[in-house]
Scaffold this motif. Sequence first.
Motif, PDB file in Angstrom:
ATOM      1  N   VAL A  67     -39.165  31.112  -4.141  1.00  0.00           N
ATOM      2  CA  VAL A  67     -40.207  30.123  -4.429  1.00  0.00           C
ATOM      3  C   VAL A  67     -40.420  29.272  -3.183  1.00  0.00           C
ATOM      4  CG1 VAL A  67     -40.924  28.216  -5.903  1.00  0.00           C
ATOM      5  CG2 VAL A  67     -39.541  30.069  -6.858  1.00  0.00           C
ATOM      6  N   TYR A  68     -41.658  29.191  -2.735  1.00  0.00           N
ATOM      7  CA  TYR A  68     -41.989  28.493  -1.489  1.00  0.00           C
ATOM      8  C   TYR A  68     -43.202  27.621  -1.754  1.00  0.00           C
ATOM      9  CZ  TYR A  68     -43.581  27.925   3.377  1.00  0.00           C
ATOM     10  OH  TYR A  68     -44.002  27.416   4.580  1.00  0.00           O
ATOM     11  N   ASP A  69     -42.984  26.314  -1.923  1.00  0.00           N
ATOM     12  CA  ASP A  69     -44.103  25.462  -2.298  1.00  0.00           C
ATOM     13  C   ASP A  69     -43.816  23.998  -1.967  1.00  0.00           C
ATOM     14  OD1 ASP A  69     -46.678  24.944  -3.365  1.00  0.00           O
ATOM     15  OD2 ASP A  69     -46.344  26.397  -4.975  1.00  0.00           O
ATOM     16  N   MET A  89     -33.734  24.288  -1.045  1.00  0.00           N
ATOM     17  CA  MET A  89     -33.690  23.885   0.357  1.00  0.00           C
ATOM     18  C   MET A  89     -34.857  22.946   0.600  1.00  0.00           C
ATOM     19  SD  MET A  89     -32.649  27.511   2.161  1.00  0.00           S
ATOM     20  CE  MET A  89     -32.175  26.678   3.663  1.00  0.00           C
ATOM     21  N   ALA A  90     -34.541  21.695   0.932  1.00  0.00           N
ATOM     22  CA  ALA A  90     -35.557  20.679   1.217  1.00  0.00           C
ATOM     23  C   ALA A  90     -35.846  20.710   2.713  1.00  0.00           C
ATOM     24  CB  ALA A  90     -35.056  19.310   0.784  1.00  0.00           C
ATOM     25  N   VAL A  91     -37.053  21.108   3.082  1.00  0.00           N
ATOM     26  CA  VAL A  91     -37.362  21.416   4.479  1.00  0.00           C
ATOM     27  C   VAL A  91     -38.463  20.504   5.022  1.00  0.00           C
ATOM     28  CG1 VAL A  91     -38.202  23.210   6.053  1.00  0.00           C
ATOM     29  CG2 VAL A  91     -36.704  23.827   4.137  1.00  0.00           C
ATOM     30  N   ALA A 105     -35.412  28.035  -4.077  1.00  0.00           N
ATOM     31  CA  ALA A 105     -36.712  27.404  -3.815  1.00  0.00           C
ATOM     32  C   ALA A 105     -36.657  26.701  -2.470  1.00  0.00           C
ATOM     33  CB  ALA A 105     -37.069  26.411  -4.921  1.00  0.00           C
ATOM     34  N   ILE A 106     -37.656  26.946  -1.640  1.00  0.00           N
ATOM     35  CA  ILE A 106     -37.824  26.224  -0.376  1.00  0.00           C
ATOM     36  C   ILE A 106     -38.959  25.232  -0.597  1.00  0.00           C
ATOM     37  CG2 ILE A 106     -38.441  26.419   2.055  1.00  0.00           C
ATOM     38  CD1 ILE A 106     -37.293  29.260   2.004  1.00  0.00           C
TER      39      ILE A 106
END
Length: 499
Positions: free
Chosen positions: A354-356, A370-372, A294-295
Motif C-alpha cells: 500500500v503506497y498512499d 513506514m512513515a516517509v 503500507a508506505i
Amino acid sequence: GADARVEVDRKYFVEKYEEMMYMLEELTQHQAEKLQEYENSKRPNLHIRAPAGAGKTFVGLHLMLKKMQKSGGGKLLFVASNEAMAIFISKWICTRSQARDIDRVLERLHLLFVGSSDCRMCSVKIEDSVLVTSPTDAADAYEMIVVDEAHHIYRTDASAPVKALRERVEALMSMKLPKSLVLMSDVSQSDGQARLYPEDDMHEMRLEEVIRSTKRIVAGASAFQINDAMDGHASNPPKCNVPDGSHLPTFIFDRRELRSGSTLEDLYASKVVDAMVGKVVSVFPGLSLHNRLAIIVPDSGFRDRLQSAMELELHNRTKSEGPLSGRSFKLVRAGDAYACLKTGSGLGEEEWIVYDTVDAMDGLERLIVMAVGLDEEGSAGSSRALEVRSRIYRAMTRAQMMACIVNEAVRGGWFEFLQLAKLDPKLELEKEAERVSRRSHAAHICKKMKTMTKGEDVEKTKAKGGELQQKESGSQMGSGPSQQQHGHAQAGPRGQSPQ
C-alpha cells in the motif's frame, strides 16, 4: 549426545499476530460496557470519542452490522473523508456478515465520501471478488447515518470538498431525520481547530483502551499527538491492552549522500527499500508483505514524484542477488488494496504494498507502516507546526505491529531530536506514555491560541504560536543535520520519548 538446536520462526509469529488482530470480532468488556451505557441513555444519537487504536470505528460498525442483519430495515449511510475508508467498511461488512446473500446486505448500504475534487454518493457491489462503487441518488431517508473521522469532517477550516461533504450530511438530516446519527472522532487530533459537532439528543461515549497498536507505537505516537487543552478527558493517557511490540526503527539520512546525477527521490527510494530490507524482510524471513506493509507519504505531490523511483529501486533489488531476489512487488493505492476481497499472496506471487498519502490512510490500518518524508525544515517552530505534527501522529498510528520512520535530516523539524537519541531498553512504556501525554506541548499551544483576543490578526496569531514554540524548544537540539542514523528513539520531541 548430539547438541540440540532451537530455531524461532518469526514469520509464523507475525502471521499469528495478524490473525489475532483480525479475530477481534467481539466487543471488549470496556467497549461493551460503554455501549450498554449508550443503550441505557435512550438517546438516539451517539458520539464515540477515543484515541487512535481504541476501536471506535469497530464499535460503530458493530452498530451498523446489527441493523443490517435485521430483515426489512431501511438503508444505512456511511460517511468518510476518503474513498479507501468507505471501501474498507464495505469489505468489513462483507467478511463479517452472516447473511448468505451478501449482495442483498450491500444493497442497504450507501457510501458518501470525498472524491478527487468533490463529494460522492455511491452504492457498492462485488464484481470478480472486487468491491466496486457506482454513483447513486440519496435515499429518501436513512435508518442510520455513521460519520467516521468526524474530527476532520466537522473542522471549521475544512477544505471545500470536506465542507461540501458536511453540508450534504446536514441536508440529508434536515429532510428527514435518521433514526440514529453516530459520530466517531479522535480525541488526539485537536490541532487547535474548533469543531461544529451536532449535539441534539447526543450521548457521548469515551473509549480509553487501545487494542489495535502495540505499546511502543502508542508511546511513540503520543509524543506527536495534539490533545485539546479545553478537553479535560483528552489529557488522560489511554490504557494499552496490547503487547509491548518491537522498537520503532528510524532512518534519518543526510541529503549530502546524494550522488551526482541522482535526484532526492532516488535517494529516498534507496533509503525506504533499505529500511524495508533491514527492519522487515531480514527480521521476518519468508514473510509475504502482500497487503501487510503500507508506505505513507505526506501528500499526492510527494507520492507521485517518488513513485517511479520506488518502482525502479524495487525492480532492481528483485533482479539482483539479495534478500529481495526473485520477488515481485506492486505499489497500490489504499482504495485498490482494500477493494480486493481475495486474501493471501505467498512468496513467488506479486506482493501488493500500500503506497498512499496520510489523508488517504485516515482511519485505516496495516500491520507494518513506514512513515516517509513527513517532516520538513523548520516545521517544529513554524505556522505549520501543528499540521506536520498531526500527520506524523496519524501515520504512526496506522500501524498495528511496527512503525518505521524514514526522513531526510532537516533543521528545526520534529525529528531533529532523533539525531541525538539513544535506545533505553529498560524504559517502562506505560509510565513514559503517561508522562509524554501530560506534558504535551501542543495542548499548551492550543490553549494559548484560544485565549488570544479576537482583534489579533492571523499573522500575529501565527507569530505568537511560533514564538511560544521556540521558547519551549530551548537550545538542546543539534543545529545541523548529521550523517545517516539507524537507530531507535529514546528522547521525544523537546525531550519527550517516542519509544
